[in-house]
Motif scaffolding. Structure first.
Motif, PDB file in Angstrom:
ATOM      1  N   LYS A   1     -16.099   2.943  -7.879  1.00 53.60           N
ATOM      2  CA  LYS A   1     -15.921   1.654  -7.184  1.00 53.60           C
ATOM      3  C   LYS A   1     -15.067   0.696  -8.023  1.00 53.60           C
ATOM      4  CE  LYS A   1     -18.587   2.742  -3.684  1.00 53.60           C
ATOM      5  NZ  LYS A   1     -18.902   4.107  -4.065  1.00 53.60           N
ATOM      6  N   ARG A   2     -14.074   1.264  -8.681  1.00 54.82           N
ATOM      7  CA  ARG A   2     -13.199   0.490  -9.555  1.00 54.82           C
ATOM      8  C   ARG A   2     -11.814   1.122  -9.488  1.00 54.82           C
ATOM      9  NH1 ARG A   2     -14.361  -3.419 -13.224  1.00 54.82           N
ATOM     10  NH2 ARG A   2     -13.060  -3.607 -15.094  1.00 54.82           N
ATOM     11  N   SER A   3     -10.782   0.295  -9.274  1.00 57.79           N
ATOM     12  CA  SER A   3      -9.478   0.882  -9.008  1.00 57.79           C
ATOM     13  C   SER A   3      -8.373  -0.132  -9.257  1.00 57.79           C
ATOM     14  CB  SER A   3      -9.422   1.376  -7.556  1.00 57.79           C
ATOM     15  OG  SER A   3      -8.238   2.069  -7.288  1.00 57.79           O
ATOM     16  N   VAL A   4      -7.135   0.366  -9.201  1.00 60.55           N
ATOM     17  CA  VAL A   4      -5.955  -0.477  -9.072  1.00 60.55           C
ATOM     18  C   VAL A   4      -5.275  -0.069  -7.769  1.00 60.55           C
ATOM     19  CG1 VAL A   4      -5.656  -0.875 -11.542  1.00 60.55           C
ATOM     20  CG2 VAL A   4      -4.588   1.129 -10.479  1.00 60.55           C
ATOM     21  N   CYS A   5      -4.152  -0.690  -7.473  1.00 67.30           N
ATOM     22  CA  CYS A   5      -3.554  -0.474  -6.155  1.00 67.30           C
ATOM     23  C   CYS A   5      -3.187   0.982  -5.898  1.00 67.30           C
ATOM     24  CB  CYS A   5      -2.336  -1.372  -5.974  1.00 67.30           C
ATOM     25  SG  CYS A   5      -1.033  -1.111  -7.196  1.00 67.30           S
ATOM     26  N   ASP A   6      -2.824   1.716  -6.942  1.00 73.74           N
ATOM     27  CA  ASP A   6      -2.470   3.115  -6.761  1.00 73.74           C
ATOM     28  C   ASP A   6      -3.661   3.914  -6.239  1.00 73.74           C
ATOM     29  OD1 ASP A   6      -0.164   4.595  -6.884  1.00 73.74           O
ATOM     30  OD2 ASP A   6      -0.644   5.534  -8.786  1.00 73.74           O
ATOM     31  N   GLY A   7      -4.826   3.726  -6.868  1.00 69.20           N
ATOM     32  CA  GLY A   7      -6.025   4.420  -6.419  1.00 69.20           C
ATOM     33  C   GLY A   7      -6.470   3.981  -5.038  1.00 69.20           C
ATOM     34  N   LEU A   8      -6.357   2.685  -4.749  1.00 72.77           N
ATOM     35  CA  LEU A   8      -6.732   2.180  -3.431  1.00 72.77           C
ATOM     36  C   LEU A   8      -5.856   2.791  -2.336  1.00 72.77           C
ATOM     37  CD1 LEU A   8      -7.312  -1.576  -4.308  1.00 72.77           C
ATOM     38  CD2 LEU A   8      -9.042  -0.002  -3.448  1.00 72.77           C
TER      39      LEU A   8
ATOM     40  N   ALA B   1       1.599  -0.297  -4.964  1.00 73.26           N
ATOM     41  CA  ALA B   1       1.462   0.736  -3.940  1.00 73.26           C
ATOM     42  C   ALA B   1       0.591   0.212  -2.811  1.00 73.26           C
ATOM     43  CB  ALA B   1       0.860   2.009  -4.528  1.00 73.26           C
ATOM     44  N   TRP B   2       0.950   0.555  -1.593  1.00 70.95           N
ATOM     45  CA  TRP B   2       0.154   0.193  -0.422  1.00 70.95           C
ATOM     46  C   TRP B   2       0.331   1.293   0.612  1.00 70.95           C
ATOM     47  CZ3 TRP B   2       4.609  -2.052  -1.993  1.00 70.95           C
ATOM     48  CH2 TRP B   2       5.689  -2.124  -1.114  1.00 70.95           C
ATOM     49  N   ASN B   3       0.121   1.028   1.896  1.00 70.80           N
ATOM     50  CA  ASN B   3       0.114   2.098   2.888  1.00 70.80           C
ATOM     51  C   ASN B   3       0.848   1.731   4.165  1.00 70.80           C
ATOM     52  OD1 ASN B   3      -2.894   2.249   1.495  1.00 70.80           O
ATOM     53  ND2 ASN B   3      -1.925   4.237   1.747  1.00 70.80           N
ATOM     54  N   LYS B   4       1.190   2.789   4.885  1.00 70.03           N
ATOM     55  CA  LYS B   4       1.557   2.685   6.289  1.00 70.03           C
ATOM     56  C   LYS B   4       0.632   3.620   7.053  1.00 70.03           C
ATOM     57  CE  LYS B   4       6.292   1.105   5.785  1.00 70.03           C
ATOM     58  NZ  LYS B   4       7.660   1.144   6.336  1.00 70.03           N
ATOM     59  N   VAL B   5       0.184   3.172   8.211  1.00 67.83           N
ATOM     60  CA  VAL B   5      -0.805   3.923   8.970  1.00 67.83           C
ATOM     61  C   VAL B   5      -0.403   3.938  10.441  1.00 67.83           C
ATOM     62  CG1 VAL B   5      -2.277   1.877   9.300  1.00 67.83           C
ATOM     63  CG2 VAL B   5      -3.278   4.163   9.470  1.00 67.83           C
ATOM     64  N   LYS B   6      -0.691   5.040  11.110  1.00 59.38           N
ATOM     65  CA  LYS B   6      -0.322   5.206  12.511  1.00 59.38           C
ATOM     66  C   LYS B   6      -1.523   4.945  13.400  1.00 59.38           C
ATOM     67  CE  LYS B   6       2.456   8.327  15.379  1.00 59.38           C
ATOM     68  NZ  LYS B   6       3.054   9.693  15.444  1.00 59.38           N
ATOM     69  N   VAL B   7      -1.405   3.920  14.246  1.00 61.74           N
ATOM     70  CA  VAL B   7      -2.476   3.522  15.154  1.00 61.74           C
ATOM     71  C   VAL B   7      -1.892   3.404  16.561  1.00 61.74           C
ATOM     72  CG1 VAL B   7      -4.108   1.701  15.774  1.00 61.74           C
ATOM     73  CG2 VAL B   7      -3.755   2.297  13.368  1.00 61.74           C
ATOM     74  N   GLY B   8      -2.485   4.088  17.528  1.00 60.66           N
ATOM     75  CA  GLY B   8      -1.999   4.007  18.898  1.00 60.66           C
ATOM     76  C   GLY B   8      -0.555   4.427  19.053  1.00 60.66           C
ATOM     77  N   GLY B   9      -0.129   5.373  18.234  1.00 64.22           N
ATOM     78  CA  GLY B   9       1.237   5.863  18.315  1.00 64.22           C
ATOM     79  C   GLY B   9       2.265   5.023  17.593  1.00 64.22           C
ATOM     80  N   GLU B  10       1.845   3.931  16.965  1.00 59.48           N
ATOM     81  CA  GLU B  10       2.754   3.042  16.242  1.00 59.48           C
ATOM     82  C   GLU B  10       2.382   2.995  14.768  1.00 59.48           C
ATOM     83  OE1 GLU B  10       5.337   1.489  17.462  1.00 59.48           O
ATOM     84  OE2 GLU B  10       5.032   1.750  19.624  1.00 59.48           O
ATOM     85  N   TRP B  11       3.392   2.865  13.914  1.00 55.52           N
ATOM     86  CA  TRP B  11       3.164   2.732  12.478  1.00 55.52           C
ATOM     87  C   TRP B  11       3.078   1.260  12.089  1.00 55.52           C
ATOM     88  CZ3 TRP B  11       2.061   6.465   8.977  1.00 55.52           C
ATOM     89  CH2 TRP B  11       2.288   7.794   9.359  1.00 55.52           C
ATOM     90  N   TYR B  12       2.183   0.959  11.137  1.00 57.46           N
ATOM     91  CA  TYR B  12       1.997  -0.398  10.652  1.00 57.46           C
ATOM     92  C   TYR B  12       1.835  -0.391   9.124  1.00 57.46           C
ATOM     93  CZ  TYR B  12       0.658  -1.318  15.534  1.00 57.46           C
ATOM     94  OH  TYR B  12       0.629  -1.408  16.901  1.00 57.46           O
ATOM     95  N   ASN B  13       2.223  -1.487   8.495  1.00 58.62           N
ATOM     96  CA  ASN B  13       1.942  -1.697   7.081  1.00 58.62           C
ATOM     97  C   ASN B  13       0.529  -2.228   6.897  1.00 58.62           C
ATOM     98  OD1 ASN B  13       4.601  -1.430   5.405  1.00 58.62           O
ATOM     99  ND2 ASN B  13       5.212  -2.587   7.228  1.00 58.62           N
ATOM    100  N   ILE B  14      -0.103  -1.801   5.809  1.00 55.33           N
ATOM    101  CA  ILE B  14      -1.431  -2.310   5.469  1.00 55.33           C
ATOM    102  C   ILE B  14      -1.549  -2.329   3.948  1.00 55.33           C
ATOM    103  CG2 ILE B  14      -2.458  -0.013   5.645  1.00 55.33           C
ATOM    104  CD1 ILE B  14      -4.998  -1.360   6.743  1.00 55.33           C
ATOM    105  N   ASP B  15      -1.960  -3.456   3.382  1.00 51.26           N
ATOM    106  CA  ASP B  15      -2.043  -3.606   1.933  1.00 51.26           C
ATOM    107  C   ASP B  15      -3.465  -3.983   1.544  1.00 51.26           C
ATOM    108  OD1 ASP B  15      -1.817  -4.196  -0.765  1.00 51.26           O
ATOM    109  OD2 ASP B  15       0.164  -5.094  -0.550  1.00 51.26           O
TER     110      ASP B  15
END
Length: 365
Positions: A167-174, A202-216
């Protein structure tokens, strides 16, 4: 990757407020991560990964060296998140607890009924986001070691075992944990690397409902100082499911990156959200000064019960809302409605500003 919420770097003078009130309320002593999610887990939770093709991890001989253990963690991540398989573990496999921890989190917070519901993907992504923001502590000590030149790349905080086991991280692990949890749930997600306020991130992109979104995940943990030296974190959704344009056009520009995955639009997270103050509901999308004033006036009569408030400001006639301080005068007028607010002056900047006119207001300690 180390970037923390820019408030830590630029706005560290902010004091702490309890996690009370606002559109997404989080109570630190509650066993549940947020009221808008799940109160009671399923008796027989089902994970989509259970229907995938099985694959055994490579053979090993105990004990493992630190390097061998780290390679095995990376193998588990690749097998699940990149290849889409269900892992099969040998007896006493030292990385199995990491996978079990991930399954345990999802069993606790993801509902079976979401699998076939129209908003199931959004609910899953929202849950994973809120869990990682709320229950994984940013490793500030590791960040300081990195700044001082230490070789810290093998630390669990950079991998999935940091956030899931420790339960301890930096952005890469998250960012890796987010991809890993999404993969178990059958949701496409990728990591994005670049910089945040010129700091490796580091952060993410995720596909929801057929569309990609950024999420940090990291940016949505609004960090500030308690009594000048104890770091606290506040759940927010200012960097939740945003387009590339919204990410890139925010000024001051926070994220700089290249990615082969394009995010073409924002998900309107705040559209159907309300905040309750003294039992009266208010829309989280605020369209005028009078509406904003009314919310703050209600807070001023709430016996100091509202610690934070998360709103999206969308006033008629406002343009370039991604420019910094676009609503600074309007916000100052609203804060003046609370005579005993703990955060009131423009110098203190008693709020966190996110893209798209989203603000996390700090009210009472």
């Amino acid at each position: 990757m180390f970037a923390k919420r820019f408030a830590v770097i630029l706005l560290s003078f902010l004091l702490a407020v309890p996690m009370l009130g606002g559109c997404s309320t989080l109570f630190p002593d509650s066993p549940d991560i947020a009221p808008h999610l799940i109160a009671t887990p399923d008796d027989n939770p089902v994970r989509p990964i259970e229907h995938r093709e099985e694959r055994e991890l490579s053979s090993f001989t105990l004990p493992l060296t630190d390097a061998q253990y780290r390679d095995r963690i990376d193998e588990l991540f690749s097998l699940v998140a990149e290849d889409g398989n269900r892992p099969v573990f040998s007896e006493n496999d030292p990385v199995k607890p990491v996978y079990d921890a991930a399954i345990s989190v999802l069993n606790r917070y993801i509902k079976n009924e979401w699998e076939k519901s129209e908003d199931g993907e959004v609910n899953k992504v929202h849950t994973i986001h809120d869990y990682l923001v709320s229950f994984v502590e940013y490793d500030n000590d590791l960040y300081e070691s990195y700044r001082n030149g230490a070789d810290v790349g093998g630390n669990p905080a950079f991998h999935i075992d940091g956030p899931l086991l420790n339960k301890r991280s930096v952005c890469d692990g998250l960012s890796k944990a987010f991809v890993f949890l999404c993969a178990i749930e059958g949701i496409d997600a990728v990591r994005v690397t670049g910089s945040y306020m010129s700091i490796p991130h580091a952060w993410n992109k995720v596909k929801v409902g057929g569309e990609w979104y950024n999420i940090d995940i990291t940016a949505d943990a609004a960090n500030y100082l308690m009594d000048g030296n104890v770091m606290k974190s506040q759940l927010s959704h200012g960097f939740f499911l945003l387009s590339d344009y919204t990410f890139r056009s925010f000024k001051p520009r926070l994220h700089v990156y290249d990615s082969t995955v394009s995010c073409l639009k924002d998900y309107d997270y705040y559209a159907d959200k309300v905040v309750s103050v003294n039992g009266k509901p208010y829309n989280c999308v605020v369209t005028s000064q009078s509406e904003l004033n009314a919310i703050f006036e209600a807070i001023g009569k709430s016996n100091r019960s509202v610690g934070k408030l998360e709103l999206k400001l969308d006033f008629e006639g406002k343009i370039n809302i991604n420019d910094g301080d676009m609503y600074s005068s309007e916000i100052n007028i609203a804060y003046a409605r609370i005579l005993d607010a703990d955060f009131t002056t423009a110098q203190q900047r008693p709020y966190f500003q996110s893209p798209g006119g989203v603000y996390l207001f700090l009210i009472y300690k």
